[in-house]
Design an enzyme around this catalytic site. Structure first.
Site, PDB file in Angstrom:
ATOM      1  N   GLN A 170       0.847  -1.202   0.000  1.00  0.00           N
ATOM      2  CA  GLN A 170       0.000   0.000   0.000  1.00  0.00           C
ATOM      3  C   GLN A 170       0.877   1.244   0.000  1.00  0.00           C
ATOM      4  O   GLN A 170       0.605   2.202  -0.730  1.00  0.00           O
ATOM      5  CB  GLN A 170      -0.946  -0.014   1.197  1.00  0.00           C
ATOM      6  CG  GLN A 170      -1.976  -1.142   1.098  1.00  0.00           C
ATOM      7  CD  GLN A 170      -2.927  -1.200   2.270  1.00  0.00           C
ATOM      8  OE1 GLN A 170      -2.788  -0.455   3.241  1.00  0.00           O
ATOM      9  NE2 GLN A 170      -3.898  -2.099   2.201  1.00  0.00           N
ATOM     10  N   ASP A 317      -1.904 -11.479   5.320  1.00  0.00           N
ATOM     11  CA  ASP A 317      -3.356 -11.525   5.557  1.00  0.00           C
ATOM     12  C   ASP A 317      -3.838 -12.928   5.944  1.00  0.00           C
ATOM     13  O   ASP A 317      -4.978 -13.102   6.363  1.00  0.00           O
ATOM     14  CB  ASP A 317      -4.108 -11.053   4.301  1.00  0.00           C
ATOM     15  CG  ASP A 317      -3.882  -9.566   4.037  1.00  0.00           C
ATOM     16  OD1 ASP A 317      -3.512  -8.834   4.969  1.00  0.00           O
ATOM     17  OD2 ASP A 317      -4.070  -9.134   2.876  1.00  0.00           O
ATOM     18  N   LYS A 344      -3.620  -3.737  11.072  1.00  0.00           N
ATOM     19  CA  LYS A 344      -4.609  -4.188  10.087  1.00  0.00           C
ATOM     20  C   LYS A 344      -6.011  -3.755  10.532  1.00  0.00           C
ATOM     21  O   LYS A 344      -6.146  -2.905  11.397  1.00  0.00           O
ATOM     22  CB  LYS A 344      -4.511  -5.708   9.911  1.00  0.00           C
ATOM     23  CG  LYS A 344      -3.162  -6.156   9.343  1.00  0.00           C
ATOM     24  CD  LYS A 344      -2.944  -5.611   7.945  1.00  0.00           C
ATOM     25  CE  LYS A 344      -1.563  -5.906   7.422  1.00  0.00           C
ATOM     26  NZ  LYS A 344      -1.286  -5.228   6.155  1.00  0.00           N
TER      27      LYS A 344
HETATM   28  C1  S3P Z   1      -2.635  -4.827   0.246  1.00  0.00           C
HETATM   29  C2  S3P Z   1      -1.447  -4.821   0.923  1.00  0.00           C
HETATM   30  C3  S3P Z   1      -1.288  -5.361   2.289  1.00  0.00           C
HETATM   31  C4  S3P Z   1      -2.455  -6.266   2.676  1.00  0.00           C
HETATM   32  C5  S3P Z   1      -3.781  -5.678   2.316  1.00  0.00           C
HETATM   33  C6  S3P Z   1      -3.868  -5.422   0.825  1.00  0.00           C
HETATM   34  C7  S3P Z   1      -2.684  -4.239  -1.113  1.00  0.00           C
HETATM   35  O1  S3P Z   1      -1.248  -4.273   3.196  1.00  0.00           O
HETATM   36  O2  S3P Z   1      -2.403  -6.549   4.054  1.00  0.00           O
HETATM   37  O3  S3P Z   1      -4.828  -6.536   2.690  1.00  0.00           O
HETATM   38  O4  S3P Z   1      -3.673  -4.464  -1.842  1.00  0.00           O
HETATM   39  O5  S3P Z   1      -1.738  -3.540  -1.477  1.00  0.00           O
HETATM   40  P1  S3P Z   1       0.126  -3.490   3.525  1.00  0.00           P
HETATM   41  O6  S3P Z   1       0.569  -2.830   2.296  1.00  0.00           O
HETATM   42  O7  S3P Z   1      -0.253  -2.499   4.587  1.00  0.00           O
HETATM   43  O8  S3P Z   1       1.070  -4.526   4.026  1.00  0.00           O
END
Ligand code: S3P
Length: 430
Positions: A170, A317, A344
């Protein structure tokens, strides 16, 4: 809200299923289609609440997005085609929507306010707003732009090199999307590689990236070319639930077709194999730039393992349901280097440990993970998802092997990523 779980006694699981579309890829297909020039057709889109929030936000930004039959059609007019929204942008429960959208909004000179639900209001946004501000975006919010509501007025960005302390797709994606609109080159470096759907899909939309072992660079001023089709594979994070269920319910065998097995996401397959699972990966192929396969698993007694290091971002996840799996494995399972779980939809170290203890598991929390001794019998209890979809589903799987009838509070949260989750369990149950 309390909802009773009516899972009758399950003796075994069997059948062949597909799981809903990948959440990460579905979000990106709508966002990238929205900022591309041309019409993008999305097949296999996840009609879960999170991805519907992304559609709602981009419609508010002036993009025509249609739902025709099983397809989502995004009529992108380029990033300059986005319009100042007249209402606040509400991302609901979706961390991916808010963090990636902030990267896009940071390049746009109009004013926007972004909010989400009570879980989003507690989640740290500084990890994106700080680098986005350093690129030139004006972003304000509680706790120095860490918490929603956030107001954004973007534009006039300059590229940066950002070294992220955490492996987060993200964060990486948000900064790359701002970098697309910045002067010069933007680079994001990570301690371990996070999921790379953004890189794969940006390239499919015609964007050039420089990808190395430690990071990704993007040159500003590039535009995305739409006009294509995105075929979204089944979500391995959703497949994790029937995979674990089959591994722990005796005499079970389940095949899951068309699951995304991108190596930056497929840590659960490595862990299942390491624990001794009877797992077959077949019919490997590529679909819209993503590797896809069919997964077949049978019940088998498993051994404990250690889950740490570079594996963590590849299965972050899946840890709630892997904790349930570990309660049935022989020996001590250690999950460490996973402090990110605290940030989360809920603090997933606390929610998993507290609720599994109620069911009789031998599990303790640590600063950056948990330790589970198995195998232990599980007993029915009243557990709470706290509105976290993956916690709700993990406990529905624990309930399959628990003695008695478990009540899962706020189980409707599963609709965030797996709307027909309980129907799937019922269909597989014998
Ligand atoms: C996601 C990245 C992960 C994941 C989330 C979806 C994404 O989060 O836990 O469910 O779609 O880029 P983080 O980037 O905070 O690790």
């Amino acid at each position: 809200m309390s909802v009773e779980q009516n899972q009758t006694d399950v003796r075994s699981l069997s059948g062949t299923i597909t799981v809903p579309g990948d959440k990460s890829i579905s979000h990106r297909a709508v966002m990238f289609g929205s900022i591309a020039k041309g019409t993008t057709t999305i097949r296999g889109f996840l009609m879960g609440e999170d991805c519907l929030s992304t559609i709602r936000c981009f419609r508010q930004l002036g993009v025509r997005i249609e739902h025709v039959g099983d397809e989502i059609i995004v009529h992108g007019k380029g990033i300059d085609g986005l319009k100042e929204p007249s209402e606040v942008l509400d991302v609901g429960n979706s961390g991916t929507t808010i963090r990636l959208m902030l990267g896009i909004l940071s390049g746009l000179s109009f004013y926007q306010t972004v909010i989400g639900d009570e879980s989003i209001a507690k989640r740290p946004m500084k990890r994106v707003t700080k680098p986005l501000r350093s690129m030139g975006a004006t972003i304000d919010g509680r706790d120095e732009a860490n918490l929603t509501p956030l107001s954004v007025r973007g534009g006039n960005l300059t590229g940066i090199t950002h070294t992220s302390p955490v492996a987060s797709a993200q964060v990486k994606s948000s900064i790359l999307l701002a970098g697309l609109q910045a002067k010069g080159v933007t680079t994001v470096l990570e301690p371990h590689r996070s999921r790379d759907h953004t890189e794969r899909m940006l390239q499919a939309f015609g964007v050039n990236l420089l990808i190395t072992e430690t990071g990704v660079s993007i040159e500003g001023g590039q535009s995305l070319q739409g006009g294509g089709v995105v075929n979204v594979p089944g979500d391995i994070s959703s497949a994790a639930f029937p995979l674990v269920a089959t591994a722990i319910v005796p005499n079970s065998e389940v095949k899951i077709q068309n699951v995304g097995i991108n190596p930056t996401r497929a840590g659960i397959l490595d862990v299942l194999k390491k624990m001794g699972a009877q797992l077959t990966v077949s019919n490997e192929r590529e679909q819209s730039g993503e590797p896809v396969a069919d997964l077949t698993i049978q019940y088998k007694k498993l051994n404990a393992t250690t889950i740490d290091g570079e594996l963590i971002p590849r299965l972050i996840d899946e840890i709630p349901v892997l904790a349930v799996l570990a309660t049935q494995a022989e020996g001590k399972t250690v999950i460490k280097d996973a402090e990110e779980l605290k940030y989360k939809e809920t603090n997933r170290i606390d929610t998993v440990v507290d609720q599994l203890v109620k069911m009789g598991a031998d599990i303790t929390s640590t600063n950056d993970g948990m330790v589970i001794n198995g195998p232990t019998p599980l007993y029915a209890a009243t557990v709470d998802s706290f509105g976290d979809h993956r916690i709700g589903m993990a406990f529905a799987i624990a309930n399959l092997i628990a003695e008695g009838e478990t009540t899962i509070l706020r189980k409707e949260a599963v609709a965030v990523s797996y709307p027909n989750f309980f129907d799937m369990l019922k269909d597989l149950s014998r």
